[in-house]
Every structure is written in C-alpha cells, then in structure tokens.
Design a protein around this motif. Structure first.
Motif, mmCIF file in Angstrom:
data_model
loop_
_atom_site.group_PDB
_atom_site.id
_atom_site.type_symbol
_atom_site.label_atom_id
_atom_site.label_comp_id
_atom_site.label_asym_id
_atom_site.label_seq_id
_atom_site.Cartn_x
_atom_site.Cartn_y
_atom_site.Cartn_z
ATOM 1 N N VAL A 141 0.850 -1.197 0.000
ATOM 2 C CA VAL A 141 0.000 0.000 0.000
ATOM 3 C C VAL A 141 0.883 1.244 0.000
ATOM 4 O O VAL A 141 1.515 1.583 0.990
ATOM 5 N N LYS A 165 0.048 4.465 -0.825
ATOM 6 C CA LYS A 165 -0.607 5.780 -0.769
ATOM 7 C C LYS A 165 0.261 6.790 -0.023
ATOM 8 O O LYS A 165 0.864 6.436 0.993
ATOM 9 N N ASN A 219 -5.298 4.666 -2.397
ATOM 10 C CA ASN A 219 -6.608 5.086 -1.890
ATOM 11 C C ASN A 219 -7.220 6.263 -2.631
ATOM 12 O O ASN A 219 -8.406 6.499 -2.502
ATOM 13 N N ILE A 260 -8.104 0.681 -3.227
ATOM 14 C CA ILE A 260 -8.558 0.130 -1.947
ATOM 15 C C ILE A 260 -9.318 1.152 -1.114
ATOM 16 O O ILE A 260 -9.875 0.814 -0.079
ATOM 17 N N MET A 282 -13.781 -7.800 0.951
ATOM 18 C CA MET A 282 -12.690 -7.044 1.559
ATOM 19 C C MET A 282 -13.185 -6.462 2.875
ATOM 20 O O MET A 282 -14.366 -6.117 2.994
ATOM 21 N N SER A 311 -11.720 -3.871 6.363
ATOM 22 C CA SER A 311 -10.715 -3.254 7.223
ATOM 23 C C SER A 311 -11.169 -3.520 8.651
ATOM 24 O O SER A 311 -12.181 -2.981 9.086
ATOM 25 N N MET A 355 -3.894 -5.807 7.611
ATOM 26 C CA MET A 355 -3.051 -4.649 7.365
ATOM 27 C C MET A 355 -1.821 -4.778 8.266
ATOM 28 O O MET A 355 -1.626 -5.814 8.894
ATOM 29 N N THR A 356 -1.015 -3.730 8.327
ATOM 30 C CA THR A 356 0.227 -3.820 9.100
ATOM 31 C C THR A 356 0.021 -4.416 10.497
ATOM 32 O O THR A 356 0.782 -5.268 10.934
ATOM 33 N N ARG A 369 -3.107 -6.246 2.723
ATOM 34 C CA ARG A 369 -2.821 -4.876 2.266
ATOM 35 C C ARG A 369 -1.894 -4.212 3.280
ATOM 36 O O ARG A 369 -2.340 -3.763 4.333
ATOM 37 N N VAL A 370 -0.612 -4.155 2.959
ATOM 38 C CA VAL A 370 0.372 -3.717 3.947
ATOM 39 C C VAL A 370 1.082 -2.443 3.478
ATOM 40 O O VAL A 370 1.713 -2.433 2.425
ATOM 41 N N GLY A 371 0.939 -1.387 4.258
ATOM 42 C CA GLY A 371 1.579 -0.120 3.924
ATOM 43 C C GLY A 371 2.724 0.207 4.865
ATOM 44 O O GLY A 371 3.907 0.117 4.506
ATOM 45 N N THR A 372 2.375 0.594 6.094
ATOM 46 C CA THR A 372 3.357 1.094 7.056
ATOM 47 C C THR A 372 4.529 0.132 7.274
ATOM 48 O O THR A 372 5.680 0.572 7.353
ATOM 49 N N ARG A 388 3.085 7.186 7.333
ATOM 50 C CA ARG A 388 2.676 8.158 6.298
ATOM 51 C C ARG A 388 2.585 9.560 6.894
ATOM 52 O O ARG A 388 2.230 9.731 8.045
HETATM 53 C C1 LIG Z 1 -3.925 2.596 4.292
HETATM 54 C C2 LIG Z 1 -4.657 1.326 4.117
HETATM 55 C C3 LIG Z 1 -4.018 0.083 4.295
HETATM 56 C C4 LIG Z 1 -2.597 -0.080 4.788
HETATM 57 O O1 LIG Z 1 -2.527 0.237 6.143
HETATM 58 P P1 LIG Z 1 -1.203 -0.014 7.019
HETATM 59 O O2 LIG Z 1 -1.694 -0.049 8.414
HETATM 60 O O3 LIG Z 1 -0.276 1.109 6.743
HETATM 61 O O4 LIG Z 1 -0.634 -1.315 6.591
HETATM 62 C C5 LIG Z 1 -4.754 -1.068 4.024
HETATM 63 N N1 LIG Z 1 -6.039 -1.007 3.622
HETATM 64 C C6 LIG Z 1 -6.685 0.158 3.452
HETATM 65 C C7 LIG Z 1 -8.101 0.150 3.010
HETATM 66 C C8 LIG Z 1 -6.019 1.352 3.711
HETATM 67 O O5 LIG Z 1 -6.686 2.508 3.564
#
Ligand SMILES: *Cc1c(COP(=O)(O)O)cnc(C)c1O
Length: 236
Positions: free
Chosen positions: A38, A40, A61, A82, A164, A166, A207-208, A223-226, A232
């Motif tokens: 991820v 963004k 996003n 996402i 999906m 969150s 997620m993270t 879905r892994v960002g951080t 961010r």
């Molecule tokens: C930002 C986001 C993520 C990633 O989140 P992290 O906690 O940084 O891994 C995953 N899914 C969605 C829908 C997001 O908005």
C-alpha cells in the motif's frame, strides 16, 4: 519520514517472511497469498524500490494519486483501488486498475458497470464489508452482502471476486481474528449460492497491525503499507 530503498526492500522481505510463516502455521500455500504493497502518499521512488525485489501489486486510496503514478509507471505494475471511491471519479481509474477492493454500494457498482461498458473492459471487484459493525466504516453489513453480490454479479461488465474488510484498529491483532474468520465464512456462504458473475476466490483482509492473523484465517490478499514504506505523512 521517507525510508531508504534498502530499508524498504528489507521491510518487504520481512513481510513476505511473516506471510510465509503464517502460512506454515495454518497449513496454507504461500503462493495463495498476495502481498499488496500500500503505497498511498508515498513517492514513485518508493514503489520502484519495492519493484526492484519483484513486488508487482500496489494499493492506492486516492484517485488523483493513481492517475499521477500511472502516468509514470503505467502498466508495469498492478494498481489496486482500496480506498473509498466516489461515483464521479470511477471514470478516471476504470482503465487503470486491476481490482477495486472497495465497492460499498450498489450505486457505485452501477457506475462502474457504466464506465466499464463504455471503455470495453471487464472489471473485477470486491465487496467491502463492515464485518465488525463499526459506525465510522464504509461497507455493506454482513446481512446485506449476499443480496449485493447477487445484484452486482448480474452486471455484465463486473465480476465479483470476493470480499474485503478493514478490521478495527487494535493493539492486539488476536482480537481481530474473529472478524477475519467471519469474513471468510461469509465469503464461503455467498460462494455456495452460485450466483452468476460471482466467484468468491479473493479475500482481502489484514493490514500492518494484523496481517499474520488474517493470513491464518484465510486472506488471499493482505494490504500492507506502514510495515513496508514506514509511517505516512498526510501533511505534505
Ligand atoms: C492505508 C490502508 C491500508 C494499509 O494500512 P497499514 O496499516 O499502513 O498497513 C490497508 N487497507 C486500506 C483500506 C487502507 O486505507
């Protein structure tokens, strides 16, 4: 803070290792789980760092951000939408994204159908489900999801590929296990109904904070960002 390319690569390797470990623990094949990076708010250079070690799928996003990054990287990578998607913005991404994870109303799906028909594409989508019934979250309720799948699956230019969610923000990933399990059960239940245009082969969850638990409970996309790109900064 921006991380160096080396750190991003190292982080991504660790995420892959944790996914593999969760697969071993739960008797799953690591090839059945895709890490969606991820990206963004992060620059194209960060995406390139991940690409350098074979990362191919990126989650975004914001429509404008997808457009900008698409101008630079095009179809070298898979783009996944996402975030919450407004109907009037569907037209900007319909020919750029591989999968829309965040279909949260039938009206949004109708708009996707319209634009997909116009562009001559077939769009794969997931239905976003507010599985933990949080007031602040987008998504169908678990009760509404089967009928939504039926209606949206019947749209000729849309394939419903799964669900999906969150999960709630939590310090303890274990508290989200029940939500991931419930999403999987809901997906199996909808899949068993055999609706045309509905093939429940994708579960986007984790997620993270909680992706290893999500993998143990059946996620096919995390879905892994951080954990890959660092914190961010939304001020920029
Ligand atoms: C930002 C986001 C993520 C990633 O989140 P992290 O906690 O940084 O891994 C995953 N899914 C969605 C829908 C997001 O908005």
């Amino acid at each position: 803070m921006e991380l160096s390319a080396e750190t991003i690569e190292q982080n991504l390797r660790e995420v892959r290792e944790k996914v593999a470990e969760a697969c071993r623990k739960s008797g799953r094949n690591p090839e059945d789980v895709k890490v969606l990076a991820v990206s963004k708010t992060k620059p194209v250079e960060d995406i390139r760092a991940a690409m350098s070690i074979g990362q191919h799928a990126f989650g975004e996003n914001y429509v404008q951000e997808i457009q900008k990054k698409y101008e630079v990287l095009g179809d070298q990578v898979e783009w996944h939408m996402i975030g919450h998607l407004q109907r009037n913005k569907v037209k900007y991404i319909i020919d750029k994204v591989k999968l829309i994870h965040s279909v949260d109303t039938v009206e949004l799906a109708e708009q996707i159908e319209k634009e997909a028909a116009k562009h001559g594409v077939n769009m794969d989508v997931l239905l976003e489900v507010n599985i933990a019934r949080e007031e602040t979250k987008w998504g169908f309720t678990a009760e509404a999801a089967p009928e939504a799948a039926k209606v949206i699956g019947a749209m000729p230019h849309i394939q419903v590929r799964g669900l999906m969610t969150s999960a709630p923000i939590t310090e303890d990933a274990e508290t989200n296990r029940v939500h991931f399990r419930n999403l999987r059960l809901l997906s199996e239940q909808i899949g068993a109904m055999g609706y045309p245009g509905v093939r429940m082969d994708t579960l986007s969850m984790g997620m993270t904070a909680d992706y290893p638990v999500a993998v143990e409970e059946g996620a096919t996309i995390v879905r892994v960002g951080t954990a890959i790109f660092g914190e961010r900064n939304y001020q920029k």
